[in-house]
Design a protein around this motif. Sequence first.
Motif, PDB file in Angstrom:
ATOM      1  N   ARG A  42       0.842  -1.195   0.000  1.00 55.94           N
ATOM      2  CA  ARG A  42       0.000   0.000   0.000  1.00 55.94           C
ATOM      3  C   ARG A  42       0.881   1.250   0.000  1.00 55.94           C
ATOM      4  O   ARG A  42       0.800   2.093   0.885  1.00 55.94           O
ATOM      5  CB  ARG A  42      -0.949  -0.031   1.187  1.00 55.94           C
ATOM      6  N   ASP A  77      -7.904   2.605  -4.052  1.00 53.09           N
ATOM      7  CA  ASP A  77      -6.556   3.168  -3.974  1.00 53.09           C
ATOM      8  C   ASP A  77      -5.771   3.033  -5.273  1.00 53.09           C
ATOM      9  O   ASP A  77      -4.879   3.838  -5.554  1.00 53.09           O
ATOM     10  CB  ASP A  77      -5.772   2.597  -2.795  1.00 53.09           C
ATOM     11  N   VAL A  81      -5.082   7.178  -6.476  1.00 49.51           N
ATOM     12  CA  VAL A  81      -3.662   7.490  -6.353  1.00 49.51           C
ATOM     13  C   VAL A  81      -3.148   8.248  -7.576  1.00 49.51           C
ATOM     14  O   VAL A  81      -2.121   8.924  -7.514  1.00 49.51           O
ATOM     15  CB  VAL A  81      -2.857   6.188  -6.124  1.00 49.51           C
ATOM     16  N   TYR A 127      -5.940   2.829   5.054  1.00 44.80           N
ATOM     17  CA  TYR A 127      -4.706   3.057   4.319  1.00 44.80           C
ATOM     18  C   TYR A 127      -3.661   3.770   5.182  1.00 44.80           C
ATOM     19  O   TYR A 127      -3.999   4.389   6.191  1.00 44.80           O
ATOM     20  CB  TYR A 127      -4.970   3.936   3.089  1.00 44.80           C
ATOM     21  N   VAL A 131      -1.620   7.814   1.756  1.00 41.84           N
ATOM     22  CA  VAL A 131      -2.572   7.293   0.776  1.00 41.84           C
ATOM     23  C   VAL A 131      -3.986   7.760   1.119  1.00 41.84           C
ATOM     24  O   VAL A 131      -4.757   8.163   0.237  1.00 41.84           O
ATOM     25  CB  VAL A 131      -2.495   5.756   0.711  1.00 41.84           C
ATOM     26  N   PHE A 135      -6.973  10.130  -1.076  1.00 45.05           N
ATOM     27  CA  PHE A 135      -8.401   9.893  -1.270  1.00 45.05           C
ATOM     28  C   PHE A 135      -9.197  11.148  -0.914  1.00 45.05           C
ATOM     29  O   PHE A 135     -10.136  11.525  -1.627  1.00 45.05           O
ATOM     30  CB  PHE A 135      -8.869   8.709  -0.430  1.00 45.05           C
ATOM     31  N   ASP A 187     -12.052   0.964   1.441  1.00 44.85           N
ATOM     32  CA  ASP A 187     -11.176  -0.178   1.179  1.00 44.85           C
ATOM     33  C   ASP A 187     -11.953  -1.373   0.617  1.00 44.85           C
ATOM     34  O   ASP A 187     -12.887  -1.877   1.251  1.00 44.85           O
ATOM     35  CB  ASP A 187     -10.478  -0.591   2.481  1.00 44.85           C
TER      36      ASP A 187
END
Length: 243
Positions: A42, A77, A81, A127, A131, A135, A187
């Motif tokens: 991650r 993610d 990202v 996360y 990260v 978001f 997630d």
Amino acid sequence: MTALGLLHPGHFAEDDYPRIEQLLGSDIRVDLVHTDTGTGAREQDALREMGSDTRLAAGVEQLRLAGAEAVVWACADGSFVYGWDGAHEQVRALARAAGMPASSTSFAFVHAARELGVRRVAVGATYPPDVAGLFAEFLRAGGLEVTGVHGSGAVTAAEAATWGEKELLALARGADHPEAQAILLPDTALHTAAHLPALEKHLGKPVLTAHQVTAWEALRLADRRVNAPALGTLFTREPLVQA
């Protein structure tokens, strides 16, 4: 029969989708193809590689053969990202490769929030902080106000996949804010399909989760609406007329 095509990273919590398929009704089929997650870390560079055009395109032929009418990159993610513009490029490339409408879980959260008419959202993130921050930036780029991001400390998808209702409720409660109109749990490694009514009952507001909004987004692309109260407020609201 409406066939929904999902590209799912790895093998964490994918058993949520057969449950969702059952709750949606007998004339809807959810076809799932697993994508290569690479290292599975991650970290930003690893997540960008996981969501690369090459990795996603590798799974679309199977979905085409299955008769999918729309495809969603069932990953948050591995989409946000890239940032708002980069995530748009990602789904455009996916649509070209698949030959059908395409989207991702990241955009599904923004579209679902708009559907519910909410502007202020709280995020419960599993996360790493950097990260999770990406978001929040993605949501803001989509016109949403983020009241805060609550981290859980779960480092890996494997760890998140072991969580049950107790852990989910703690995450959602930790994220909640008096001004938040909805709570987002992004997630796709979390099992949430069985717990949505309980989460919304305890929090007293809509809870949007990754698998839930992914399925809803696929239906939206396929121009289908389904009333499924067991999948939360998102699946019980009439569509809002957007200005």
